[in-house]
Design a protein around this motif. Structure first.
Motif, PDB file in Angstrom:
ATOM      1  N   LEU A 158      30.806  28.176  44.929  1.00 35.60           N
ATOM      2  CA  LEU A 158      32.290  28.158  44.360  1.00 35.60           C
ATOM      3  C   LEU A 158      32.846  29.573  44.640  1.00 35.60           C
ATOM      4  O   LEU A 158      32.461  30.556  44.315  1.00 35.60           O
ATOM      5  CB  LEU A 158      32.434  27.803  43.009  1.00 35.60           C
ATOM      6  N   VAL A 159      34.094  29.232  45.494  1.00 40.15           N
ATOM      7  CA  VAL A 159      34.715  30.598  45.810  1.00 40.15           C
ATOM      8  C   VAL A 159      36.201  29.954  45.960  1.00 40.15           C
ATOM      9  O   VAL A 159      36.689  28.847  46.238  1.00 40.15           O
ATOM     10  CB  VAL A 159      34.264  30.880  47.426  1.00 40.15           C
ATOM     11  N   GLN A 160      37.112  31.156  45.738  1.00 30.64           N
ATOM     12  CA  GLN A 160      38.737  30.850  45.857  1.00 30.64           C
ATOM     13  C   GLN A 160      39.268  30.875  47.074  1.00 30.64           C
ATOM     14  O   GLN A 160      38.365  31.581  47.971  1.00 30.64           O
ATOM     15  CB  GLN A 160      39.103  32.164  45.026  1.00 30.64           C
ATOM     16  N   PRO A 161      40.074  30.177  47.308  1.00 32.90           N
ATOM     17  CA  PRO A 161      40.790  30.255  48.666  1.00 32.90           C
ATOM     18  C   PRO A 161      41.024  31.667  48.973  1.00 32.90           C
ATOM     19  O   PRO A 161      41.532  32.683  48.429  1.00 32.90           O
ATOM     20  CB  PRO A 161      42.283  29.610  48.408  1.00 32.90           C
ATOM     21  N   GLY A 162      40.730  32.157  50.368  1.00 35.05           N
ATOM     22  CA  GLY A 162      40.796  33.310  51.054  1.00 35.05           C
ATOM     23  C   GLY A 162      39.730  34.198  50.816  1.00 35.05           C
ATOM     24  O   GLY A 162      39.361  35.148  51.458  1.00 35.05           O
ATOM     25  N   GLY A 163      38.590  33.654  49.942  1.00 31.13           N
ATOM     26  CA  GLY A 163      37.242  34.318  49.871  1.00 31.13           C
ATOM     27  C   GLY A 163      36.410  34.101  50.964  1.00 31.13           C
ATOM     28  O   GLY A 163      36.661  33.384  52.102  1.00 31.13           O
ATOM     29  N   SER A 164      35.178  34.700  50.748  1.00 33.17           N
ATOM     30  CA  SER A 164      34.103  34.857  51.826  1.00 33.17           C
ATOM     31  C   SER A 164      32.803  34.057  51.323  1.00 33.17           C
ATOM     32  O   SER A 164      32.622  34.331  50.144  1.00 33.17           O
ATOM     33  CB  SER A 164      34.014  36.147  52.338  1.00 33.17           C
TER      34      SER A 164
END
Length: 116
Positions: free
Chosen positions: A11-17
């Motif tokens: 799980l990652v936030q928008p803009g993450g990698s």
């Protein structure tokens, strides 16, 4: 036979990698290409990126160009997918695919969820 083990989803936030990895074992000497595909709920499985063994050429889906990078470490029999600037639309199960003469093999899939 080729066995594939994927890792790196999450799980990652928008803009993450995130970086996905796929380790191949078995009859790997004859691999023609290694690639990544994805499938979101209700959608067909689609190509994300692929790398050809002999000339290291790469192909990307238009939706990921400039954000994702596929690479391969031949010494480790591993293909990577570096995913930057992730978007909610990238949410899917990501599958590794290896092509050898006359056959293709798939990994078990790893979930990538992009959400705030």
């Amino acid at each position: 036979q080729v066995q594939l083990v994927e890792s790196g989803g999450g799980l990652v936030q928008p803009g993450g990698s995130l970086r996905l990895s796929c380790v191949a074992s078995g009859s790997i000497a004859s691999i023609y290409s290694m690639g990544w595909y994805r499938q979101a709920p209700g959608n067909q499985r689609e190509l994300v990126a692929v790398i050809i063994t002999n000339n290291k050429s790469t192909t990307y889906a238009d939706s990921v160009k400039g954000r994702f990078t596929i690479s391969r470490d031949n010494a480790k029999n591993t293909v990577y997918l570096q995913m930057n600037n992730l978007e909610p639309e990238d949410t899917a199960v990501y599958y590794c695919k290896v092509v050898v003469p006359l056959r293709a093999f798939w990994g078990q899939g790893t979930q990538v969820t992009v959400s705030s």
